[in-house]
Design an enzyme around this catalytic site. Sequence first.
Site, short mmCIF file in Angstrom:
data_model
loop_
_atom_site.label_atom_id
_atom_site.label_comp_id
_atom_site.label_asym_id
_atom_site.label_seq_id
_atom_site.Cartn_x
_atom_site.Cartn_y
_atom_site.Cartn_z
N ASP A 39 0.79 -1.24 0.00
CA ASP A 39 0.00 0.00 0.00
C ASP A 39 0.82 1.29 0.00
OD1 ASP A 39 -1.84 -1.97 0.48
OD2 ASP A 39 -2.46 -1.23 2.44
N GLN A 55 4.12 0.67 2.34
CA GLN A 55 4.29 -0.52 3.16
C GLN A 55 5.40 -1.38 2.57
OE1 GLN A 55 1.59 -1.61 6.03
NE2 GLN A 55 2.57 0.37 5.92
N SER A 102 -0.75 0.76 7.25
CA SER A 102 -0.97 1.93 6.39
C SER A 102 -1.54 3.13 7.13
CB SER A 102 -1.90 1.55 5.24
OG SER A 102 -1.29 0.57 4.43
N GLU A 216 -10.66 -1.66 3.48
CA GLU A 216 -9.27 -1.27 3.68
C GLU A 216 -8.98 0.07 2.99
OE1 GLU A 216 -6.34 -4.66 4.68
OE2 GLU A 216 -6.81 -4.85 2.55
#
Length: 488
Positions: A39, A55, A102, A216
Site C-alpha cells: 500500500d 508498506q 498503512s 481497507e
Amino acid sequence: MRQRIENAQKEIDSKKMIVQNGKMRQHYHFMPQSGWMNDPNGLIFFNGQYHVFYQTNPYNGFWDCMHWGHAVSKDLVHWEYLPLALAPSEEYDDYQKGGCFSGSAIEHEGKLYVFYTATANHGNGSEQSQCLAISEDGINFEKYDGNPLFDAPEGIQPDSFRDPKVWKHENKYYMVVGASRNNRGLALIYESADLYHWNFLNVLAESRGEWGFMWECPDFYQLGDKYVLTFSPMGSGDHTSVYLTGDFDYKTGKFDWHISGEMDWGFDFYAPQSMVAPDGRRLIVAWANEWEWMPLFKDWGPTYQEGWCGFFNVIREVRMCKDGTLAFVPVEEMEKIRENKFTQREIQVTEKPQQLKAGDGISFEMKFTLDLEETDADRVELKLRCGKEKETRCIFDLKNGELLVDRSCADGWSVGTSRSVLKVSEKSLDVHIFSDQSSLEIFTDQYRNNHSNNIFAGNDQDAISISAFGGRAVIRNYEAYGLQECFN
C-alpha cells in the site's frame, strides 16, 4: 526505532544492486529497491516535493512485518529513495505479522505528522490501534509518546480497524478509519481539535452486504460540490477499489452517497490513496496488486524470485464527470518521458492481424480512437506483449458491450480475464494504454473504464497486433511513444 531502521537499511543496501538487474524490473513504475512493497501511505506535497511512503518488508520479497518506505519526487515520474521512515519498535506495533500498517500524512505547524495503524499481539490475537509519528524535516520521524491515540470502539473487530486518513476542514481535523462490524465493512469518522485527542463522530458509511466484510485504505475528500469516499473492500469478488460519490454533513459526520463505481476493473489496482497537488489536482496512487487473486499458497509471483515484489500503478488525476461518475486520468507529467513518437491518421482493421508500432513493444504508451460509426465488426482484438506463443488479449466485444483483458497466455504464470461493461452507444471509443516490463494499464470510455493487470513477459515478447472479426474496424488518430527508463 532508529536502530531498527538502520538494520533494515543495511539489508536493502546489501541487496539493491543485485535486485536492480532483475528481468521483471519496471522501467517507469515506482517500485522498491529490494524486498516487498504494497500500500501507498502518507501521500503529501511537503517542503517543495511530493512524498510517498509505502508498506514494505525490507528483508524479503513477501509480505511480513511492516515498515514504512519513503521516496520523494519533484515531477511525479522520477523518484529519489530516502531512508525508511517507520519501523516496528514499540510494544503496540512490534509484531512479526503486524508492525506499522498503512496511514496518511498532514502538515501542521511546519512539521510532517504521519498517522498509521499499529498492529500487535498480546496473546489475544491481532489488535490494531491508531498512532502518530512526527518529523521536523520530513525525513526523520519520532513516534508520539502518547501512542496509541485510540483503539477500536466497542462492536468493531479489533483485528480489522486500520488505515487512518486525516484531513483538515475549517478549524478541525478529521480522520476516517476502515473497519469491520458483524462481518460487514464500514468507515468510521473521528474529529480532533489538535491532532492528538480524537473523538468518535459517526459511522461515515457502511456496507449493507454488498461491499464485503472489511473496508481497507479508505479515503475521503471533496471534489467540486460533491464528496468522494474510496476504499478497497475485502471479500467482494471482482471489486478491488470502489468509489462512492454524494453529499456529506460535517455536523453529523454522515455521508449520503448516490453513485457507486469501480476505479479499475483489473486484477491489480488496490488501496488507492490521494493527495492534493500544488495546482489543486486530486491525485491518486495505488498498489499494482491485490489480495484476492494472488495464489498465496504457491508464491508471490516471478518478481519474488528476483528478491522484490510490488510496484505502484501510473499516478492518476481524479476528475468528476457531469453525471457524478469519476474519471481517472494518467497524470500529464507522464508526457515528460515520451520518446520516438509514431502517428498514423487511419488504420483499416480486418481479420488478418495487422502489426502496430509502439516504442520497443515493451515500455510504451499508445492512444487511438475506434470509429464506431465506420466500424461494423462484432469484435476487435488487440494483442499486446506477443512472442514465444505468449500474448495478452484486449478484446473490445462490440456486439455484447464488453471489454475483456485476458492474460491466461501472458507469461505462463498469470491467470484470469478481467471484464467490464463497454459503452458502444457513442460515435467513437477512446483507448489509452501504458505498457511496462511487468504491467499493462488500459483506459477507455474517457478514463472511466480502466483495467490494470500485471503480466510478467520477457523481452522477446515485444510484438503488437490488431484484428477485427465479423466485419471491419476503423482506427483514427493512432499515436504511440516509447517511454524512457526512470529507474536504473
